[in-house]
Design an enzyme around this catalytic site. Sequence first.
Site, short mmCIF file in Angstrom:
data_model
loop_
_atom_site.label_atom_id
_atom_site.label_comp_id
_atom_site.label_asym_id
_atom_site.label_seq_id
_atom_site.Cartn_x
_atom_site.Cartn_y
_atom_site.Cartn_z
N LYS A 14 0.50 -1.37 -0.11
CA LYS A 14 0.10 -0.07 -0.08
C LYS A 14 0.84 1.35 0.04
O LYS A 14 2.00 1.36 0.61
CB LYS A 14 -0.83 -0.04 1.35
CG LYS A 14 -1.95 1.09 1.22
CD LYS A 14 -2.78 0.89 2.53
CE LYS A 14 -4.22 1.89 2.73
NZ LYS A 14 -4.85 1.74 3.86
N SER A 56 -9.65 1.47 2.94
CA SER A 56 -8.77 2.33 2.21
C SER A 56 -7.87 1.54 1.50
O SER A 56 -7.06 1.90 0.56
CB SER A 56 -8.23 3.32 3.01
OG SER A 56 -7.40 2.74 3.96
N SER A 101 -9.85 -0.95 7.28
CA SER A 101 -9.23 -0.77 6.09
C SER A 101 -8.71 -1.98 5.21
O SER A 101 -8.43 -1.76 4.13
CB SER A 101 -8.58 0.47 6.08
OG SER A 101 -9.33 1.81 6.04
#
Lengths: 459, 488
Positions: free
Chosen positions: A54, A129, A153
Site C-alpha cells: 500500500k 482504504s 481498511s
Amino acid sequence: MTIDALRAHRVSDAWSVFDAVQAGPDGLNAFLSTDRTAVGNATGSLAGVPVAVKDNLATLHMPTTCGSKILDGYISPFEATAVRKLREAGAAIIGKTNMDEFAMGSSNENSAYGPVRNPVDRTRVPGGSSGGSAAAVASGVVRIALGSETGGSVRQPAAFCGIVGIKPTYGRVSRYGLVAYASSLDNVGVFGATVHEAALGLQVIAGHDRFDSTSANTLVPSLVPDLGTSDRPLTGLVVGKPREYFPASLDPRVAERCERALASLVALGAEVRDVSLPSTELAIPVYYIIAPAEASSNLARYDGVRYGHRAPAADLGTLYEQTRSQGFGAEVTRRILLGTYVLSAGYYDAYYKRAQAVRSLITQEFTQVFASGVHLLFTPTAPTTAFRLGEVSDPYEMYLSDIFTVTANLAGIPAMSLPVGRIDGLPVGGQFMAAPFDEATMLRAAAALERVLGAEAHQ
Amino acid sequence: MTNATATTTATSDWELVIGLEVHCQLKTRSKIFCGCHTSFGDAPNANTCPVCLGLPGALPVLNAHAVELATRASLALGCTVHETSVFARKNYFYPDLPKGYQISQFDRPLATEGAIVVGHDAAGIPRVIRVHRVHMEEDAGKSVHDRFADVSAIDLNRAGTPLVEIVSEPDIRSAEDAVSYARRLKQILEYAEVSDANMEEGSLRVDVNISVRRHGEQTLGTKTEIKNLNSFSAIERAVDIEFVRQCTVLAAGGIIEQQTMLYDDKRQQVRPARSKEGSHDYRYFPEPDLPPLRLSAEYIAAQGAALPELPPARRERFVAQYGLGLTEVEQLVVTRELADRFEAMAAAAGDARRAANWMLGPVLAAVNASGQPLSAHPVSPERLGALIRMEASGELSNTAARQLFTMLEQQDGDPLELARGAGLLQVRDDGALVGWIDEVLAENPAEAARFLSGEKKLQGVLVGLVMKKSKGAADPKKVNQLLGARAD
C-alpha cells in the site's frame, strides 16, 4: 498446497496479470507505481514471491504518496520496517497500491489518483482504504499484499473483494514507516489469496521493532496454521457470536452466509456461544472522534515547508493555507476540521476525553468476553457487499460500512476477514476477532473454515 | 519614558509578581527521540534524520539518557518525580516545527513541587521560590532570516534536542529575586551535571511572566510574557522596564493586555512580539506514538543517589565545617569547580580561612585577569596549599607569599624549593639577623647611638634598614625583638 501455489506464482506471472488488469479506462487502477526491476532474493520464506505494498508504507525505490496530491512524487529516504522485513524474506516488492487519501475512506474513491475498481465487478468499489492492495490480490497480480487498517481498511476491502485480510494485534507489527493517519488505531495489515498466504505474510512482518515505541516486545509464535488431518480440528474452541453484530436490520442474506459459517465451525468441533458487547453501538461515533483528532495532528506536517506540494505564496499564512487547500482532498479536509474541532479548548472534555473513556469501555468488554472462556468472536465483516462506484455519497452512510470492524481497532485486538459466501456473485466476508496476540488461534479457525467452505464460499 | 519622580509614584502603588519558565537543554549526546547528535554549531541540517525531520512514517523513540538527566534535574530542584508521566502533543504551525506539533508533557509532567532558596532575609530566614513543575520536551528548529536574500531558511539541527522546562510558581516579587532564582537554578543544574546551562549557546533560556497588582491584593493581574531572555542582566532590566510600563498603564486607568513581549537589549525596550494573535489553542492530547513514561521507585532513587552534593547542602556544610561566613561561602560555591578547588586547597593548606582568602583574593584575580577558566590556572591546589602553609607558619611574609604565587604561576616546581632559591623564606636564624643588625648599626652610627641611648622611636627606622639589607628575608618580628633587647 496453498503455499505451493504461492511459490508457483512468479514475478513474471504478476506482470502478465498486471498488464491485463491494470490498463485501459476500465483498468483496476490498483497500482500507483511499480518497480519492474524487482526480483526478490533467492532465499527466505518469500523468496522470489511478488508482493504489493500500500502506498502509505515508505519504500526507497518507489514514491510514497498516500494517494494524495500533497505527496505527489515524494520518495522516502527510508523504508518501513514491514517492507524491509518482506524484502529480507526474499519478496519482490513489485509496486505500490492505490488507496484512499491518507487511508481515509471505505470505498477507495477518495484517492487523488482516481478510484480503484473491484476485480469481481468493475462497476463496484473494492472497499477502502486499502482497496488497491485488495484488488491486486483479488485480481491475481499478487497473492500477498500489505495494507493498513485504522478502522477496518484491510478487512472491509478483503470482504468486498473475496479474499483474506488480517489486522494483527496493535503492536504486533511495527508502524515504523507507515504514514500515520491515527496513530493509536493504525496497523499494518496483510492480504492473502488464502488464509495460509496471508498468515505467511504476517509471519514475516510481525515482531518487535525498536524504532516503534508502541511495538510489542512479545515473541511471535508460529502463525501459519497446521490443521493436520482431523475432521474436527476446532474441538475445544469456543466461538462467541456477539448479538450486537447480528442486528435485526442486518441484510438477511449477509446474516445467512455468516450463520452458515457458524454452522461449519460447529461441524469442525467448535462450540458457538451467544455473547454480548453492549458498547458496540458507540464504536462509530467514538472512532470518528479519536481518528480525526489524531489525524488533524498527524497531517499538520504537510505544510509545504520541507517537502511535498508547495503552493506559491507571498507570505507564510498563505503558504500553509494554499498548500493544504490544494493538496488535501475533501474527505481529508473534513476529518482534519473535525479533529481540530474535537481537540480544541472547550470541546476536548466533551468529545475527545469522553471518546477515550468509551474506548476503554469497549476494550474492557472484549477483555471480559475473552476472559469468560470465549476464544474467538465471529461476525460479519461488513453489513453489505461491495457497492457501486459513486453509489454512497453521504459521508455518514459511508462511515457505517466500517461498523463491524472499528471495534477491533479501538480495542487493539487482532481480527481478520475471510470469504464466507456470495450474494449475486459478490463476495461476503466473515470476521474473526481474537484476544490480544492470539492471532494463531484466529488463523487456525479461519484455515479450518476456509477448508470446509472452500469452493462454496466462492459461489 | 516618564521621569524618575513620576515613575516612583506610579510603581509604589503596585506589587510586582513574577513567575519564570526556564528551558534547559539536557546534556545528552543524542536527541530526545532519535540518534542524531546534539552538538552545537554544526553545518545547517547536518544533524537530522527522518525522525527529527518529522518525515512521513517516522516515529519517536525516547532517549533513556535524557530521562535520566531530567529525573536528576527534577530531584536536584527538590521535586517529586512521578512514577508515571505522559507525553503529549502541543499542536501549532511554525516553519521550524517539523511535525506541526511539539512533543512535550502536559497534564501529567515528570515532576512537580520543588523549591529553590534564593537567599536569606536579615533574620537569616531563607527566601523560597516554589518550583511548580518540571517536564520533558523536544526543542524546535531555527528559522534563519539573514542568510539568503528574500527567503528564510530552516535549520533543524536543534529540532529534537532534549529539554526540561522548569516552571516556577508566581512567588517572585522583585527583579533581583528573579535573577537570584535564575542564577541558583543554573547553578544547581550545572552542579547536577544535567546541563551545560550555557545562556549564550541557548542551552538555558528564560521566559518571564510578569503581572502587577495593588499591594495586599490576592488575585493575580493580567500577565505578559517576555520570551527568550539570554542573560541575567537582560532578565533584570526587562523586568524593571516591564514593571514600570505596566504600572504606568494601570495608573493612567488603562488595562494590561495579555501578550508575548520581546526585550530589545540595544534599545532597552520591551515591546509586543509581532504576532498579536488571540490566545493559542495548542489542542494538547496524549502522544499516541509514545507509551506513558513509567519509572520505578528504585530507578528514581538511583538517580537521586547519583547526584553530587548540591549547592544548598554545600553552603551549609562550608559554614559548619570551615566556619566561614555566608557571603564568602556564596562566592566559594558559585561553581562546582571553584568549590571543589577551594576544598582541595583547604585540605592541602590545613587552613580553610587562609584558603578562602587566597581563593577569593589573588587566585580569582589572576584567573579573571588571564581570561582563562579556573581549570587552566597553573597553580594546583596542592602547591597553593604548600604556599599557604609556609605563610601561616611565618616562613613567608605576606609580600613574599604574593611573590611566590607569581612565581608558581610562571614555573613548575616545589614551592619550598622555589621560595628558598629566590631567597623568599624569612630568615629567623639569630646569627644572620645579628650580623645584619650589627652591619646596620655600624653603617648608621648617629642613629645607632641615639637608639641605644633610649630614643625608642628610631627602632622602626632601624628594622626597616635591616629588612632592606636582608632583601625582605629577615623575619621582622625577630628583628624587632633583637633590636629591642639591645636598647634595654
